[in-house]
Design a protein around this motif. Structure first.
Motif, PDB file in Angstrom:
ATOM      1  N   VAL A 142      -1.356 -21.267 -48.620  1.00 35.72           N
ATOM      2  CA  VAL A 142      -2.661 -20.630 -48.422  1.00 35.72           C
ATOM      3  C   VAL A 142      -3.185 -20.133 -49.767  1.00 35.72           C
ATOM      4  O   VAL A 142      -2.409 -19.773 -50.645  1.00 35.72           O
ATOM      5  CB  VAL A 142      -2.573 -19.441 -47.427  1.00 35.72           C
ATOM      6  CG1 VAL A 142      -2.176 -19.918 -46.041  1.00 35.72           C
ATOM      7  CG2 VAL A 142      -1.630 -18.365 -47.921  1.00 35.72           C
ATOM      8  N   TRP A 143      -4.485 -20.133 -49.903  1.00 38.16           N
ATOM      9  CA  TRP A 143      -5.099 -19.534 -51.087  1.00 38.16           C
ATOM     10  C   TRP A 143      -4.899 -18.030 -51.018  1.00 38.16           C
ATOM     11  O   TRP A 143      -5.150 -17.408 -49.974  1.00 38.16           O
ATOM     12  CB  TRP A 143      -6.590 -19.863 -51.144  1.00 38.16           C
ATOM     13  CG  TRP A 143      -6.852 -21.255 -51.616  1.00 38.16           C
ATOM     14  CD1 TRP A 143      -7.038 -22.356 -50.838  1.00 38.16           C
ATOM     15  CD2 TRP A 143      -6.933 -21.690 -52.972  1.00 38.16           C
ATOM     16  NE1 TRP A 143      -7.227 -23.472 -51.630  1.00 38.16           N
ATOM     17  CE2 TRP A 143      -7.183 -23.075 -52.958  1.00 38.16           C
ATOM     18  CE3 TRP A 143      -6.830 -21.048 -54.209  1.00 38.16           C
ATOM     19  CZ2 TRP A 143      -7.316 -23.825 -54.119  1.00 38.16           C
ATOM     20  CZ3 TRP A 143      -6.964 -21.796 -55.362  1.00 38.16           C
ATOM     21  CH2 TRP A 143      -7.208 -23.165 -55.310  1.00 38.16           C
ATOM     22  N   HIS A 144      -4.408 -17.442 -52.120  1.00 33.59           N
ATOM     23  CA  HIS A 144      -4.151 -16.005 -52.138  1.00 33.59           C
ATOM     24  C   HIS A 144      -4.052 -15.497 -53.574  1.00 33.59           C
ATOM     25  O   HIS A 144      -3.978 -16.284 -54.513  1.00 33.59           O
ATOM     26  CB  HIS A 144      -2.856 -15.686 -51.383  1.00 33.59           C
ATOM     27  CG  HIS A 144      -1.621 -16.233 -52.031  1.00 33.59           C
ATOM     28  ND1 HIS A 144      -1.275 -17.577 -51.998  1.00 33.59           N
ATOM     29  CD2 HIS A 144      -0.658 -15.628 -52.758  1.00 33.59           C
ATOM     30  CE1 HIS A 144      -0.149 -17.760 -52.652  1.00 33.59           C
ATOM     31  NE2 HIS A 144       0.251 -16.600 -53.145  1.00 33.59           N
ATOM     32  N   THR A 145      -4.053 -14.188 -53.705  1.00 27.80           N
ATOM     33  CA  THR A 145      -3.808 -13.546 -54.992  1.00 27.80           C
ATOM     34  C   THR A 145      -2.750 -12.470 -54.815  1.00 27.80           C
ATOM     35  O   THR A 145      -2.474 -12.019 -53.695  1.00 27.80           O
ATOM     36  CB  THR A 145      -5.077 -12.874 -55.568  1.00 27.80           C
ATOM     37  OG1 THR A 145      -5.455 -11.801 -54.712  1.00 27.80           O
ATOM     38  CG2 THR A 145      -6.219 -13.853 -55.712  1.00 27.80           C
ATOM     39  N   HIS A 146      -2.163 -12.088 -55.926  1.00 29.49           N
ATOM     40  CA  HIS A 146      -1.286 -10.925 -55.989  1.00 29.49           C
ATOM     41  C   HIS A 146      -1.990  -9.956 -56.941  1.00 29.49           C
ATOM     42  O   HIS A 146      -1.876 -10.092 -58.164  1.00 29.49           O
ATOM     43  CB  HIS A 146       0.106 -11.301 -56.502  1.00 29.49           C
ATOM     44  CG  HIS A 146       0.801 -12.299 -55.626  1.00 29.49           C
ATOM     45  ND1 HIS A 146       1.427 -11.947 -54.448  1.00 29.49           N
ATOM     46  CD2 HIS A 146       0.942 -13.640 -55.736  1.00 29.49           C
ATOM     47  CE1 HIS A 146       1.931 -13.032 -53.882  1.00 29.49           C
ATOM     48  NE2 HIS A 146       1.650 -14.072 -54.641  1.00 29.49           N
ATOM     49  N   PRO A 147      -2.754  -9.005 -56.390  1.00 29.64           N
ATOM     50  CA  PRO A 147      -3.595  -8.153 -57.227  1.00 29.64           C
ATOM     51  C   PRO A 147      -2.825  -7.299 -58.242  1.00 29.64           C
ATOM     52  O   PRO A 147      -3.378  -6.944 -59.280  1.00 29.64           O
ATOM     53  CB  PRO A 147      -4.313  -7.248 -56.218  1.00 29.64           C
ATOM     54  CG  PRO A 147      -4.220  -7.966 -54.915  1.00 29.64           C
ATOM     55  CD  PRO A 147      -2.949  -8.756 -54.966  1.00 29.64           C
ATOM     56  N   ASP A 148      -1.560  -6.998 -57.944  1.00 24.09           N
ATOM     57  CA  ASP A 148      -0.823  -6.060 -58.784  1.00 24.09           C
ATOM     58  C   ASP A 148       0.304  -6.667 -59.606  1.00 24.09           C
ATOM     59  O   ASP A 148       1.013  -5.936 -60.298  1.00 24.09           O
ATOM     60  CB  ASP A 148      -0.241  -4.939 -57.908  1.00 24.09           C
ATOM     61  CG  ASP A 148      -1.333  -4.181 -57.174  1.00 24.09           C
ATOM     62  OD1 ASP A 148      -2.379  -3.917 -57.789  1.00 24.09           O
ATOM     63  OD2 ASP A 148      -1.143  -3.864 -55.986  1.00 24.09           O
ATOM     64  N   THR A 149       0.503  -7.981 -59.519  1.00 26.23           N
ATOM     65  CA  THR A 149       1.642  -8.553 -60.242  1.00 26.23           C
ATOM     66  C   THR A 149       1.419 -10.019 -60.595  1.00 26.23           C
ATOM     67  O   THR A 149       0.718 -10.736 -59.890  1.00 26.23           O
ATOM     68  CB  THR A 149       2.944  -8.421 -59.428  1.00 26.23           C
ATOM     69  OG1 THR A 149       4.038  -8.862 -60.226  1.00 26.23           O
ATOM     70  CG2 THR A 149       2.900  -9.237 -58.151  1.00 26.23           C
ATOM     71  N   ASP A 150       2.034 -10.431 -61.693  1.00 27.11           N
ATOM     72  CA  ASP A 150       2.131 -11.850 -62.026  1.00 27.11           C
ATOM     73  C   ASP A 150       3.159 -12.484 -61.092  1.00 27.11           C
ATOM     74  O   ASP A 150       3.971 -11.784 -60.481  1.00 27.11           O
ATOM     75  CB  ASP A 150       2.634 -12.045 -63.464  1.00 27.11           C
ATOM     76  CG  ASP A 150       1.723 -11.417 -64.516  1.00 27.11           C
ATOM     77  OD1 ASP A 150       0.527 -11.236 -64.251  1.00 27.11           O
ATOM     78  OD2 ASP A 150       2.230 -11.125 -65.607  1.00 27.11           O
ATOM     79  N   GLU A 151       3.153 -13.823 -61.007  1.00 26.74           N
ATOM     80  CA  GLU A 151       4.137 -14.542 -60.188  1.00 26.74           C
ATOM     81  C   GLU A 151       4.660 -15.724 -60.996  1.00 26.74           C
ATOM     82  O   GLU A 151       3.883 -16.561 -61.446  1.00 26.74           O
ATOM     83  CB  GLU A 151       3.478 -15.032 -58.893  1.00 26.74           C
ATOM     84  CG  GLU A 151       4.430 -15.733 -57.960  1.00 26.74           C
ATOM     85  CD  GLU A 151       3.771 -16.116 -56.645  1.00 26.74           C
ATOM     86  OE1 GLU A 151       4.494 -16.263 -55.660  1.00 26.74           O
ATOM     87  OE2 GLU A 151       2.529 -16.277 -56.605  1.00 26.74           O
ATOM     88  N   LEU A 152       5.978 -15.772 -61.190  1.00 27.50           N
ATOM     89  CA  LEU A 152       6.604 -16.844 -61.952  1.00 27.50           C
ATOM     90  C   LEU A 152       7.167 -17.893 -61.012  1.00 27.50           C
ATOM     91  O   LEU A 152       7.888 -17.562 -60.070  1.00 27.50           O
ATOM     92  CB  LEU A 152       7.729 -16.295 -62.834  1.00 27.50           C
ATOM     93  CG  LEU A 152       8.436 -17.313 -63.716  1.00 27.50           C
ATOM     94  CD1 LEU A 152       8.835 -16.671 -65.034  1.00 27.50           C
ATOM     95  CD2 LEU A 152       9.679 -17.897 -63.047  1.00 27.50           C
ATOM     96  N   PHE A 153       6.820 -19.157 -61.262  1.00 28.59           N
ATOM     97  CA  PHE A 153       7.355 -20.311 -60.536  1.00 28.59           C
ATOM     98  C   PHE A 153       8.211 -21.122 -61.502  1.00 28.59           C
ATOM     99  O   PHE A 153       7.759 -21.425 -62.609  1.00 28.59           O
ATOM    100  CB  PHE A 153       6.232 -21.235 -60.048  1.00 28.59           C
ATOM    101  CG  PHE A 153       5.408 -20.697 -58.923  1.00 28.59           C
ATOM    102  CD1 PHE A 153       5.679 -21.071 -57.610  1.00 28.59           C
ATOM    103  CD2 PHE A 153       4.345 -19.845 -59.165  1.00 28.59           C
ATOM    104  CE1 PHE A 153       4.896 -20.595 -56.568  1.00 28.59           C
ATOM    105  CE2 PHE A 153       3.561 -19.366 -58.133  1.00 28.59           C
ATOM    106  CZ  PHE A 153       3.838 -19.740 -56.834  1.00 28.59           C
ATOM    107  N   MET A 154       9.403 -21.506 -61.075  1.00 28.07           N
ATOM    108  CA  MET A 154      10.237 -22.451 -61.820  1.00 28.07           C
ATOM    109  C   MET A 154      10.673 -23.535 -60.845  1.00 28.07           C
ATOM    110  O   MET A 154      11.277 -23.238 -59.810  1.00 28.07           O
ATOM    111  CB  MET A 154      11.470 -21.799 -62.419  1.00 28.07           C
ATOM    112  CG  MET A 154      12.354 -22.798 -63.143  1.00 28.07           C
ATOM    113  SD  MET A 154      13.797 -22.009 -63.859  1.00 28.07           S
ATOM    114  CE  MET A 154      14.651 -23.457 -64.451  1.00 28.07           C
ATOM    115  N   VAL A 155      10.352 -24.777 -61.160  1.00 27.52           N
ATOM    116  CA  VAL A 155      10.712 -25.891 -60.288  1.00 27.52           C
ATOM    117  C   VAL A 155      12.123 -26.362 -60.632  1.00 27.52           C
ATOM    118  O   VAL A 155      12.436 -26.623 -61.789  1.00 27.52           O
ATOM    119  CB  VAL A 155       9.694 -27.041 -60.411  1.00 27.52           C
ATOM    120  CG1 VAL A 155      10.168 -28.283 -59.681  1.00 27.52           C
ATOM    121  CG2 VAL A 155       8.342 -26.599 -59.876  1.00 27.52           C
TER     122      VAL A 155
END
Length: 121
Positions: free
Chosen positions: A42-55
């Motif tokens: 789903v389209w979304h945001t995390h207003p208070d934090t970055d989000e790290l993705f590692m594949v």
């Protein structure tokens, strides 16, 4: 939480559902999560934090409103706080997420895809 060695591939093999994050370990106030992804989230945001993705395996597209970011195995990308995004995996992807404890997977969007963080067995 355990202080034992955890193996990422073993942890991922124990997960049966897509889009259901599991805590691999924690460090300070952050959770290191493993997750299997397939389809579009789903389209979304995390207003208070970055989000790290590692594949770890597969190919993940992080859709942003102005571009798509494609991640291959061993690639890392950080979605800055407040940036709307929508992960998409045409085939199954194994990934690691690094987020502050309590971060909800659907961010500000909520809805049916919201999943409580599970512990690995």
């Amino acid at each position: 939480m355990t202080d034992d060695v955890r193996n990422v591939n073993e942890a991922l093999s124990a997960i049966g559902e897509h889009w259901q994050p599991h805590r691999l370990t924690s460090v300070n106030d952050y959770d290191v999560k493993v997750v299997k992804l397939q389809g579009e989230f789903v389209w979304h945001t995390h207003p208070d934090t970055d989000e790290l993705f590692m594949v770890v395996a597969g190919r993940l597209t992080i859709q942003l409103r102005d571009r798509d970011v494609v991640l291959e195995p061993n690639d890392v990308f950080v979605v800055p706080r407040g940036v709307e995004h929508c992960p998409k995996a045409d085939e199954e992807v194994h990934a690691i997420l690094f987020e502050p404890k309590g971060t909800v997977n659907t961010g500000d969007a909520g809805g049916a895809r919201t999943a409580e963080l599970r512990e690995l067995r």
